[in-house]
Scaffold this motif. Structure first.
Motif, mmCIF file in Angstrom:
data_model
loop_
_atom_site.group_PDB
_atom_site.id
_atom_site.type_symbol
_atom_site.label_atom_id
_atom_site.label_comp_id
_atom_site.label_asym_id
_atom_site.label_seq_id
_atom_site.Cartn_x
_atom_site.Cartn_y
_atom_site.Cartn_z
ATOM 1 N N HIS A 45 0.824 -1.209 0.000
ATOM 2 C CA HIS A 45 0.000 0.000 0.000
ATOM 3 C C HIS A 45 0.859 1.260 0.000
ATOM 4 O O HIS A 45 0.507 2.251 -0.646
ATOM 5 C CB HIS A 45 -0.938 0.012 1.212
ATOM 6 N N ILE A 46 1.962 1.217 0.692
ATOM 7 C CA ILE A 46 2.882 2.357 0.702
ATOM 8 C C ILE A 46 3.438 2.586 -0.699
ATOM 9 O O ILE A 46 3.474 3.724 -1.186
ATOM 10 C CB ILE A 46 4.010 2.136 1.735
ATOM 11 N N GLU A 47 3.821 1.503 -1.360
ATOM 12 C CA GLU A 47 4.335 1.611 -2.732
ATOM 13 C C GLU A 47 3.258 2.142 -3.676
ATOM 14 O O GLU A 47 3.518 3.019 -4.495
ATOM 15 C CB GLU A 47 4.836 0.245 -3.200
ATOM 16 N N TRP A 48 2.042 1.612 -3.562
ATOM 17 C CA TRP A 48 0.958 2.077 -4.426
ATOM 18 C C TRP A 48 0.635 3.547 -4.164
ATOM 19 O O TRP A 48 0.339 4.290 -5.087
ATOM 20 C CB TRP A 48 -0.292 1.233 -4.214
ATOM 21 N N SER A 49 0.676 3.949 -2.909
ATOM 22 C CA SER A 49 0.419 5.348 -2.565
ATOM 23 C C SER A 49 1.452 6.267 -3.208
ATOM 24 O O SER A 49 1.113 7.328 -3.734
ATOM 25 C CB SER A 49 0.435 5.514 -1.043
ATOM 26 N N ASP A 50 2.711 5.860 -3.178
ATOM 27 C CA ASP A 50 3.769 6.640 -3.836
ATOM 28 C C ASP A 50 3.515 6.737 -5.334
ATOM 29 O O ASP A 50 3.697 7.802 -5.936
ATOM 30 C CB ASP A 50 5.149 6.015 -3.582
ATOM 31 N N LEU A 51 3.082 5.645 -5.950
ATOM 32 C CA LEU A 51 2.780 5.660 -7.385
ATOM 33 C C LEU A 51 1.608 6.589 -7.697
ATOM 34 O O LEU A 51 1.648 7.340 -8.674
ATOM 35 C CB LEU A 51 2.466 4.247 -7.886
ATOM 36 N N LEU A 52 0.566 6.551 -6.875
ATOM 37 C CA LEU A 52 -0.577 7.438 -7.084
ATOM 38 C C LEU A 52 -0.170 8.907 -6.988
ATOM 39 O O LEU A 52 -0.704 9.758 -7.692
ATOM 40 C CB LEU A 52 -1.676 7.142 -6.051
ATOM 41 N N ARG A 53 0.784 9.182 -6.105
ATOM 42 C CA ARG A 53 1.239 10.561 -5.898
ATOM 43 C C ARG A 53 2.148 11.046 -7.020
ATOM 44 O O ARG A 53 2.098 12.215 -7.394
ATOM 45 C CB ARG A 53 1.972 10.650 -4.550
ATOM 46 N N GLU A 101 2.770 9.408 -10.292
ATOM 47 C CA GLU A 101 2.534 9.019 -11.677
ATOM 48 C C GLU A 101 1.141 9.430 -12.133
ATOM 49 O O GLU A 101 0.198 9.427 -11.332
ATOM 50 C CB GLU A 101 2.690 7.504 -11.846
ATOM 51 N N LYS A 102 1.029 9.754 -13.406
ATOM 52 C CA LYS A 102 -0.275 10.123 -13.954
ATOM 53 C C LYS A 102 -1.141 8.884 -14.195
ATOM 54 O O LYS A 102 -2.347 8.903 -13.965
ATOM 55 C CB LYS A 102 -0.083 10.896 -15.253
ATOM 56 N N ARG A 103 -0.523 7.812 -14.664
ATOM 57 C CA ARG A 103 -1.214 6.543 -14.924
ATOM 58 C C ARG A 103 -0.406 5.402 -14.314
ATOM 59 O O ARG A 103 0.811 5.427 -14.384
ATOM 60 C CB ARG A 103 -1.354 6.298 -16.415
ATOM 61 N N ILE A 104 -1.110 4.441 -13.750
ATOM 62 C CA ILE A 104 -0.412 3.283 -13.176
ATOM 63 C C ILE A 104 -1.169 2.006 -13.531
ATOM 64 O O ILE A 104 -2.369 2.027 -13.791
ATOM 65 C CB ILE A 104 -0.243 3.391 -11.646
#
Length: 72
Positions: A29-37, A39-42
């Motif tokens: 979840h920490i990794e996904w949160s960083d990606l959401l913050r 990256e424009k698309r994941i």
């Protein structure tokens, strides 16, 4: 929730997930949160039961509404 924690929940997605929604936060979840913050698309590929749908499709939009960044 006091005013300081409300501000923290508005500024920190993981804090919001843990203390407002009551989620257990894992490393993924920490990794996904960083990606959401950052990256424009994941694209997230993860095994069943890791909370992909809940985290990305429900918790994140709820947080955006909570922050008044997304109209209801």
């Amino acid at each position: 929730m006091d005013a300081q924690n409300i501000q923290l929940a508005k500024s920190n997605f993981l804090f919001f997930c843990k203390y407002v929604l009551g989620m257990d936060i894992g490393r993924h979840h920490i990794e996904w949160s960083d990606l959401l913050r950052t990256e424009k698309r994941i694209l997230i590929e993860s095994a069943r039961g890791h909370g992909k749908s809940w985290f990305i499709s429900k918790a994140y939009p709820l947080w955006l509404v909570y922050r008044n960044l997304m109209p209801i």
